[in-house]
Design an enzyme around this catalytic site. Structure first.
Site, PDB file in Angstrom:
ATOM      1  N   ASP A  43      13.658  12.374 -19.997  1.00 31.35           N
ATOM      2  CA  ASP A  43      13.635  11.002 -20.533  1.00 31.35           C
ATOM      3  C   ASP A  43      15.029  10.460 -20.761  1.00 31.35           C
ATOM      4  OD1 ASP A  43      10.935  11.088 -20.877  1.00 31.35           O
ATOM      5  OD2 ASP A  43      11.014  11.432 -23.037  1.00 31.35           O
ATOM      6  N   LYS A  65      11.498   5.670 -19.514  1.00 34.41           N
ATOM      7  CA  LYS A  65      10.922   5.641 -20.866  1.00 34.41           C
ATOM      8  C   LYS A  65      11.976   5.385 -21.914  1.00 34.41           C
ATOM      9  CE  LYS A  65       6.682   6.836 -20.348  1.00 34.41           C
ATOM     10  NZ  LYS A  65       6.057   5.678 -20.824  1.00 34.41           N
ATOM     11  N   MET A 179      10.827   3.996 -33.504  1.00 35.84           N
ATOM     12  CA  MET A 179      10.793   2.774 -32.688  1.00 35.84           C
ATOM     13  C   MET A 179      10.744   1.506 -33.548  1.00 35.84           C
ATOM     14  SD  MET A 179       8.186   4.292 -29.849  1.00 35.84           S
ATOM     15  CE  MET A 179       7.350   5.402 -30.965  1.00 35.84           C
TER      16      MET A 179
HETATM   17  N1  SAH Z   1       9.641  12.740 -29.526  1.00 35.75           N
HETATM   18  C1  SAH Z   1      10.714  12.054 -30.215  1.00 35.75           C
HETATM   19  C2  SAH Z   1      10.336  10.614 -30.547  1.00 35.75           C
HETATM   20  C3  SAH Z   1      10.165   9.741 -29.325  1.00 35.75           C
HETATM   21  S1  SAH Z   1       9.784   8.092 -29.729  1.00 35.75           S
HETATM   22  C4  SAH Z   1      11.091  12.840 -31.472  1.00 35.75           C
HETATM   23  O1  SAH Z   1      10.377  13.753 -31.863  1.00 35.75           O
HETATM   24  O2  SAH Z   1      12.119  12.522 -32.063  1.00 35.75           O
HETATM   25  C5  SAH Z   1      11.366   7.332 -29.583  1.00 35.75           C
HETATM   26  C6  SAH Z   1      11.944   7.027 -30.936  1.00 35.75           C
HETATM   27  O3  SAH Z   1      12.406   8.211 -31.564  1.00 35.75           O
HETATM   28  C7  SAH Z   1      13.163   6.124 -30.913  1.00 35.75           C
HETATM   29  O4  SAH Z   1      12.816   4.765 -30.775  1.00 35.75           O
HETATM   30  C8  SAH Z   1      13.750   6.416 -32.269  1.00 35.75           C
HETATM   31  O5  SAH Z   1      13.041   5.753 -33.278  1.00 35.75           O
HETATM   32  C9  SAH Z   1      13.482   7.903 -32.416  1.00 35.75           C
HETATM   33  N2  SAH Z   1      14.639   8.724 -32.024  1.00 35.75           N
HETATM   34  C10 SAH Z   1      14.685   9.660 -31.068  1.00 35.75           C
HETATM   35  N3  SAH Z   1      15.899  10.261 -31.018  1.00 35.75           N
HETATM   36  C11 SAH Z   1      16.639   9.677 -31.989  1.00 35.75           C
HETATM   37  C12 SAH Z   1      17.978   9.857 -32.456  1.00 35.75           C
HETATM   38  N4  SAH Z   1      18.802  10.761 -31.920  1.00 35.75           N
HETATM   39  N5  SAH Z   1      18.400   9.065 -33.474  1.00 35.75           N
HETATM   40  C13 SAH Z   1      17.592   8.167 -34.039  1.00 35.75           C
HETATM   41  N6  SAH Z   1      16.318   7.954 -33.638  1.00 35.75           N
HETATM   42  C14 SAH Z   1      15.835   8.705 -32.644  1.00 35.75           C
END
Ligand code: SAH
Length: 278
Positions: A43, A65, A179
């Site tokens: 991703d 994505k 998100m």
């Molecule tokens: N599977 C991922 C989430 C995916 S949805 C997890 O467990 O973290 C995507 C959202 O995850 C983004 O819009 C943001 O809100 C959050 N996100 C993912 N990585 C991030 C990071 N390094 N810093 C801040 N938010 C993050």
């Protein structure tokens, strides 16, 4: 020559959590799996350094994505994953954070099962855990929170989902919004309308655990405008609740230079101190 006939070669799919960014937050199992993959479908959220752990011969493919801009359709990703595994490959589906948290893992697992392809999941550190660690903020601090909830800031169409607003207004909950970027102002307004104290501490963390991490500490009333003003690039999440005031006190994290944000942070801290004194 003595390679097995195509029909005997069994491929498989492994969903792997890459963690929030810092490669050192990957599990040993994730690192080992990357080192044995034939193909890695990753991703946008996966930090580039993570791919350094891929087997040298592995084919790496970005499958979009990102919430904004063009992305691969989920159906196309499922079909590609199944096709590669059917041809005998070990396919690693590499996802930011943990695959089981807002990661569409359910659909990918179903697609593999429907095609009779063995599938396994290797967990990762979800973004909320990465951000909480960076802030040194206990999400379930005994004085401030008796519940922790992860919610999404956007539904299938990108609009604010119909969340349980009463649960967001609970003074003893820590809410992490994944998100949040496009709907934060509306989410804050609805939560405040449902009874959330506008002075509740709220923190936005962009690119958590990456070298260019950015933190905005404010209150629920003031955070949406500050985040909109900065519109930080990359993934961002928002953490709301009294437990976050401890984060505001921890100054290893650089907070906003702006006077308005500093005032908001002071208000957030005193709101919590008042609540503690009751
Ligand atoms: N599977 C991922 C989430 C995916 S949805 C997890 O467990 O973290 C995507 C959202 O995850 C983004 O819009 C943001 O809100 C959050 N996100 C993912 N990585 C991030 C990071 N390094 N810093 C801040 N938010 C993050």
């Amino acid at each position: 020559m003595n390679s097995k006939p195509q029909s005997d070669r069994r491929g498989r799919v492994t969903l792997v959590g890459a963690g929030p960014g810092d490669p050192e937050l990957m599990t040993l199992k994730a690192v080992r799996t990357l080192a044995s993959a034939d193909v890695i479908l990753f991703d946008n959220l996966v930090a580039p350094e993570i791919l350094d752990f891929a087997r040298r011969e592995a084919r790496t493919m970005l499958v979009g994505k990102s919430g904004h801009g063009p992305s691969c359709r989920q159906d196309d990703i499922n079909a590609l994953m199944v096709r590669l595994a059917t041809s005998g490959k070990h396919v690693v589906r590499l996802k930011g954070g943990d695959p089981m948290v807002f990661g569409r893992a359910g659909e990918e697992i179903s697609a593999c099962r429907a095609a009779g392809i063995p599938v396994e999941v290797i967990p990762g550190v979800t973004a909320a855990q990465g951000a909480a660690a960076r802030l040194c903020a206990s999400l379930t601090h005994r004085d401030h929170a008796r519940r922790l909830q992860y919610v999404t800031g956007h539904d299938r169409s990108g609009a604010l989902p119909d969340l349980d607003w009463t649960s967001l207004a609970d003074p003893f909950v820590t809410t992490v919004v994944y998100m949040p970027a496009r709907t934060l102002a509306a989410l804050a307004a609805k939560a405040i309308e449902a009874g959330l104290d506008p002075a509740t501490p709220a923190v936005a963390v962009a690119r958590a655990t990456r070298p260019d991490e950015e933190v905005v500490v404010a209150t629920m009333a003031t955070l949406p405008a500050l985040v909109a003003d900065r519109s930080p690039p990359g993934p961002v999440l928002v953490m709301i609740g009294r437990a976050m005031a401890e984060a505001a006190l921890d100054t290893h994290v650089s907070t906003n230079e702006k006077a308005s944000a500093r005032a908001a942070m002071t208000a957030a801290i005193s709101a919590v101190q008042r609540a503690k004194a009751k």
